[in-house]
Write an enzyme that holds these catalytic residues in place. Structure first.
Site, PDB file in Angstrom:
ATOM      1  CG  HIS A 114     -28.030 -28.075  95.288  1.00 58.29           C
ATOM      2  ND1 HIS A 114     -28.158 -27.421  96.498  1.00 58.29           N
ATOM      3  CD2 HIS A 114     -26.700 -28.269  95.118  1.00 58.29           C
ATOM      4  CE1 HIS A 114     -26.959 -27.239  97.030  1.00 58.29           C
ATOM      5  NE2 HIS A 114     -26.066 -27.738  96.208  1.00 58.29           N
ATOM      6  CB  SER A 153     -23.742 -29.972  95.728  1.00 55.79           C
ATOM      7  OG  SER A 153     -23.496 -28.982  94.755  1.00 55.79           O
TER       8      SER A 153
END
Length: 205
Positions: free
Chosen positions: A184, A135
């Protein structure tokens, strides 16, 4: 005679993969490693995941800095790799068309590494556990894609809106348990910064 619809879809898919080698490389790598995980019964087994390259949030073990990249190739479950596959499939080609494969590779690898650094900075005092998943690289490509498609001639508005929708969904998922917001945001920030640099360099000729 017209080719069957399945053949046309397959040809379109292979054409996209040929034109987006960096995205293809990421997808092949994470799926090969995931099947290795399945063979070794690694999902849910922290000891085995550590052997395969997971990132311990308590800090780098004995100078094993390579874990800042290898953790991004590992995934915890089918849903985990499925979501990252979908995100890479959507974001990667946008960046490759706008900036080229070399820039896409640099941005995605930097996003994975800086996402890992963000994990260590934010979670180093937490309970002993590991982090894994692509991610950070995905959010780097997402950030780069948003920058690359923002008011850029020749890029459809739908591409920008699609990426914006993924960003909203991705940030919402970041608030769920066992998902690292730090990775993230670290990936997103690095991807946006590098894409701005690439665009500025291209503008200067």
């Amino acid at each position: 005679m017209h080719a069957p619809a399945e053949t046309l879809r397959f040809e379109r898919m292979t054409d996209v993969l040929r034109r987006t080698p960096c995205t293809t490389l990421w997808l092949v790598a994470i799926w090969v490693i995931f099947f290795v995980e399945l063979i070794t019964h690694a999902p849910g087994n922290q000891a085995m995941l550590m052997r395969l390259g997971a990132l311990p949030v308590t800090g780098i073990v004995h100078g094993q800095y390579w874990r800042l990249l290898t953790y991004a190739l590992l995934h915890s479950a089918w849903w985990h790799i499925g979501l990252n596959t979908l995100g890479l499939w959507i974001c990667g080609p946008v960046v490759e068309r706008a900036l080229g494969p070399r820039a896409t590779l640099v941005i995605s690898v930097a996003g994975a590494i800086l996402g890992g650094v963000a994990i260590l900075l934010v979670h180093h005092n937490g309970p002993a556990s590991i982090e894994l998943g692509a991610s950070g690289a995905l959010f780097a490509l997402l950030g780069a894609g948003l920058v690359s498609t923002w008011r850029r001639p020749g890029i459809s508005l739908s591409s920008y809106r699609r990426l914006r929708a993924i960003l909203i969904v991705g940030l919402a998922i970041s608030f769920t348990p066992e998902v690292s917001m730090a990775a993230h945001l670290g990936g997103l920030a690095s991807g946006m910064a590098l894409a701005w640099m690439w665009r500025a360099k291209a503008a200067l000729g």
